[in-house]
Motif scaffolding. Sequence first.
Motif, mmCIF file in Angstrom:
data_model
loop_
_atom_site.group_PDB
_atom_site.id
_atom_site.type_symbol
_atom_site.label_atom_id
_atom_site.label_comp_id
_atom_site.label_asym_id
_atom_site.label_seq_id
_atom_site.Cartn_x
_atom_site.Cartn_y
_atom_site.Cartn_z
ATOM 1 N N TYR A 183 0.813 -1.188 -0.164
ATOM 2 C CA TYR A 183 0.119 0.150 -0.050
ATOM 3 C C TYR A 183 0.987 1.420 0.080
ATOM 4 O O TYR A 183 1.891 1.168 0.474
ATOM 5 N N VAL A 184 0.290 2.137 -0.746
ATOM 6 C CA VAL A 184 1.123 3.575 -0.387
ATOM 7 C C VAL A 184 -0.069 4.764 0.212
ATOM 8 O O VAL A 184 -1.392 4.657 -0.320
ATOM 9 N N GLN A 185 0.299 5.351 1.011
ATOM 10 C CA GLN A 185 -0.466 6.326 1.624
ATOM 11 C C GLN A 185 -0.379 7.711 1.111
ATOM 12 O O GLN A 185 0.803 8.272 0.838
ATOM 13 N N VAL A 186 -1.362 8.195 0.761
ATOM 14 C CA VAL A 186 -1.440 9.682 0.163
ATOM 15 C C VAL A 186 -2.239 10.682 1.357
ATOM 16 O O VAL A 186 -3.375 10.264 1.624
ATOM 17 N N ASN A 187 -1.850 11.819 1.506
ATOM 18 C CA ASN A 187 -2.635 12.668 1.959
ATOM 19 C C ASN A 187 -3.822 12.976 1.609
ATOM 20 O O ASN A 187 -3.998 13.123 0.585
ATOM 21 N N PRO A 188 -4.936 12.843 2.476
ATOM 22 C CA PRO A 188 -6.223 12.828 2.088
ATOM 23 C C PRO A 188 -6.555 14.046 0.954
ATOM 24 O O PRO A 188 -7.471 14.163 0.065
ATOM 25 N N GLN A 189 -6.027 15.036 1.118
ATOM 26 C CA GLN A 189 -6.196 16.463 0.648
ATOM 27 C C GLN A 189 -5.656 16.404 -0.776
ATOM 28 O O GLN A 189 -5.982 17.024 -1.845
ATOM 29 N N ASP A 190 -4.867 15.286 -1.242
ATOM 30 C CA ASP A 190 -3.997 15.274 -2.411
ATOM 31 C C ASP A 190 -4.839 14.082 -3.390
ATOM 32 O O ASP A 190 -4.090 13.832 -4.298
ATOM 33 N N GLU A 191 -5.722 13.580 -2.814
ATOM 34 C CA GLU A 191 -6.119 12.194 -3.337
ATOM 35 C C GLU A 191 -6.831 12.566 -4.862
ATOM 36 O O GLU A 191 -6.568 11.821 -5.756
ATOM 37 N N ASN A 192 -7.434 13.716 -4.886
ATOM 38 C CA ASN A 192 -7.956 14.308 -6.446
ATOM 39 C C ASN A 192 -6.943 14.400 -7.350
ATOM 40 O O ASN A 192 -7.047 14.118 -8.481
ATOM 41 N N THR A 193 -5.707 15.132 -6.987
ATOM 42 C CA THR A 193 -4.696 15.312 -7.733
ATOM 43 C C THR A 193 -3.852 14.004 -8.077
ATOM 44 O O THR A 193 -3.756 13.969 -9.512
ATOM 45 N N VAL A 194 -3.858 13.134 -7.250
ATOM 46 C CA VAL A 194 -3.321 11.880 -7.479
ATOM 47 C C VAL A 194 -4.194 10.954 -8.701
ATOM 48 O O VAL A 194 -3.548 10.348 -9.526
ATOM 49 N N MET A 195 -5.335 11.089 -8.341
ATOM 50 C CA MET A 195 -6.395 10.352 -9.261
ATOM 51 C C MET A 195 -6.033 11.093 -10.643
ATOM 52 O O MET A 195 -6.367 10.147 -11.975
ATOM 53 N N LYS A 196 -6.277 12.269 -10.754
ATOM 54 C CA LYS A 196 -5.930 12.964 -12.124
ATOM 55 C C LYS A 196 -4.759 12.692 -12.672
ATOM 56 O O LYS A 196 -4.757 12.567 -14.157
ATOM 57 N N LEU A 197 -3.702 12.536 -12.049
ATOM 58 C CA LEU A 197 -2.350 12.120 -12.581
ATOM 59 C C LEU A 197 -2.558 10.843 -13.261
ATOM 60 O O LEU A 197 -2.032 10.458 -14.193
ATOM 61 N N LEU A 198 -3.006 9.712 -12.224
ATOM 62 C CA LEU A 198 -3.122 8.384 -12.898
ATOM 63 C C LEU A 198 -4.063 8.133 -14.054
ATOM 64 O O LEU A 198 -3.860 7.355 -14.883
ATOM 65 N N LYS A 199 -5.109 9.026 -13.801
ATOM 66 C CA LYS A 199 -5.988 9.082 -15.147
ATOM 67 C C LYS A 199 -5.424 9.508 -16.342
ATOM 68 O O LYS A 199 -5.524 8.844 -17.443
ATOM 69 N N LEU A 200 -4.465 10.397 -16.256
ATOM 70 C CA LEU A 200 -3.731 11.041 -17.423
ATOM 71 C C LEU A 200 -2.699 9.765 -17.784
ATOM 72 O O LEU A 200 -2.630 9.674 -18.839
ATOM 73 N N ALA A 201 -2.041 9.370 -16.778
ATOM 74 C CA ALA A 201 -1.421 8.028 -17.140
ATOM 75 C C ALA A 201 -2.007 7.147 -17.938
ATOM 76 O O ALA A 201 -1.148 6.326 -18.935
ATOM 77 N N ARG A 202 -3.239 6.936 -17.605
ATOM 78 C CA ARG A 202 -3.949 5.742 -18.322
ATOM 79 C C ARG A 202 -4.257 6.211 -19.591
ATOM 80 O O ARG A 202 -4.104 5.521 -20.751
ATOM 81 N N GLU A 203 -4.594 7.338 -19.968
ATOM 82 C CA GLU A 203 -4.878 7.844 -21.201
ATOM 83 C C GLU A 203 -3.576 7.859 -22.272
ATOM 84 O O GLU A 203 -4.006 7.684 -23.323
ATOM 85 N N LYS A 204 -2.572 8.321 -21.481
ATOM 86 C CA LYS A 204 -1.383 8.378 -22.242
ATOM 87 C C LYS A 204 -0.760 6.909 -22.402
ATOM 88 O O LYS A 204 0.370 6.857 -23.114
ATOM 89 N N GLN A 205 -1.308 6.009 -21.829
ATOM 90 C CA GLN A 205 -0.630 4.668 -22.211
ATOM 91 C C GLN A 205 0.663 4.384 -21.397
ATOM 92 O O GLN A 205 1.656 3.672 -22.117
ATOM 93 N N LEU A 206 0.963 4.979 -20.139
ATOM 94 C CA LEU A 206 2.406 5.028 -19.660
ATOM 95 C C LEU A 206 2.345 3.934 -18.861
ATOM 96 O O LEU A 206 3.445 3.736 -18.189
ATOM 97 N N TYR A 207 1.626 2.811 -18.607
ATOM 98 C CA TYR A 207 1.764 1.573 -17.946
ATOM 99 C C TYR A 207 0.753 0.783 -18.743
ATOM 100 O O TYR A 207 0.186 1.141 -19.514
#
Length: 539
Positions: free
Chosen positions: A121-145
């Motif tokens: 598991y990786v813990q993220v500050n709750p106030q940063d969750e939206n930003t982290v998910m936006k970054l991961l969504k972008l990574a999915r769209e760009k096929q970075l993994y």
Amino acid sequence: MKRIIFVLSVFFSCLQPTIAQSLKPVQISFYPVLHDPHELLKSISDKLLPYQKHITTRPLEKYFGRFNDEIYNNEDAGEADSTAAFKKRFGTLPDTEGYVAAAAAEAADNGEDVAATQTSYVQVNPQDENTVMKLLKLAREKQLYDTSRYMFGFGLNRMMGDWSILCALDKKSPYAIPSASFTAVHKEESSEGSVTGSLKLTRQDTKRLVRLYNNPQKDDVYMVIDGELRWPIDKENVPVNRRISFWQEAKNVSDGNLFMKRLQASVVKEPPYKPLLPSQYRVGDTLTYRIKVDSDMDWITGTHTFKLVPLVVGDVYRIECIVEGLDVRQPSWASSAYDRELNNLEVKVLKQMLKQHFIIETSNLTGETSVEIKDKNQFDQWYKNLKKWCEASWKRDKRFSKVTDETMGTTEGESLLYHLDEFIDDGALQYLPELDAIIAPEMYFEEGDTTGRGYFDLLGDYGTYSISQNEQGTIISLKGDPEVKEDDLVDDSDPAIQDLKTKTDAYEYYYDTKGNLMKVKGKVRRNLYNKDFVIERIM
């Protein structure tokens, strides 16, 4: 008028299945948490940098391992104070690479696998969750993994309380269940924000889920609904009734009701079940077996008999087990007065347990078997009286009155009773492993099964099975994995570790041509004491 009403009723009756067919089925999946997501997330973080400026310039990995001051009930604390509080509480600094040190500390306290907790598991500050998910969504769209293999989401971990944690699910795990089928839906609660309830899985998917949950790395398992990570699955959530709890977000009550309708439309009929062999047990029968035991624990050896009396049969069996003719003797290796007294008390306890009879409960869906004393209250009262007698006896002749722990002020007698409590809570029934083995596994297998690998509660681990036929009938062989595997992080130079790499349990079940269980051979090596036994049916 009647004709019009009749036409309308026919119209609406035809319309109902059409509406049901038009509802999009709900896809239920179960995936294990990726054992160590750090390298994957580091790679994604590096690849994101050229694309992410419209979201943030901060690298994705910099959001990991940050601990909000609410953890320490000090929302006004500065970063230095927060770090100091973390170190004071957990004895180490926050893990800047993203491993959850807090969860690891909790796991160590509970005697759990710290390594698995740290890396899953990786813990993220709750106030940063939206930003982290936006970054991961972008990574999915760009096929970075590999998007066909991994999915990310915030879940729950029992060791982190209500804190959300980032986890990666492995959709291509050999134990993954991309699409699970269920035969019934039960709604528990619907509100403005969510709907909760339970699903009854098919027999086959229940077995698959048990296999997934007991994956070799013991990684946690999450339910995924329509491609969204939703709910961690605990082993207790896979009971013998096959029901799995679910939770789904809903914009409003109407949205929740629509989701429930979609679930209802996704219900399937239970596929026909054809067991390998007929059930051995019928209510009202009494089956008698002779057991011959050869054990390193020389106080439980020789020949005795078991009588099995089925109380409940079906997906769950409850069977009363009556042990007769078992001679429990004082071990010959006890040397000191302390050891002799402890062993003498353990013999008394085992004999009393045998007098109470046992209840063996097993599920032919999951293979889980539990053994308990039939009249637990009566045994508890007997044990309470035994302890009182010991204390009075030791006090009269001052036996075991010597203080052995100056710090705690405990005497030898108190230490004896403590170890006897442990014997009852953790060890007593392990001296009788045939109690688990006596319940035949034939209902666990289905027609067509020949060889394979799976998790078996009897083995307490994964193992291989083979099923063969001869002129006498059917033979089922089980062989468990060793307690320490080749790829485990252990000290290979330790002789005890090498020994654990070779110790395996093995069982063979022999059936006649009518499917009656006639003999069981067991070789137990992963128990406290080596033990061989043969169980033969008498009548």
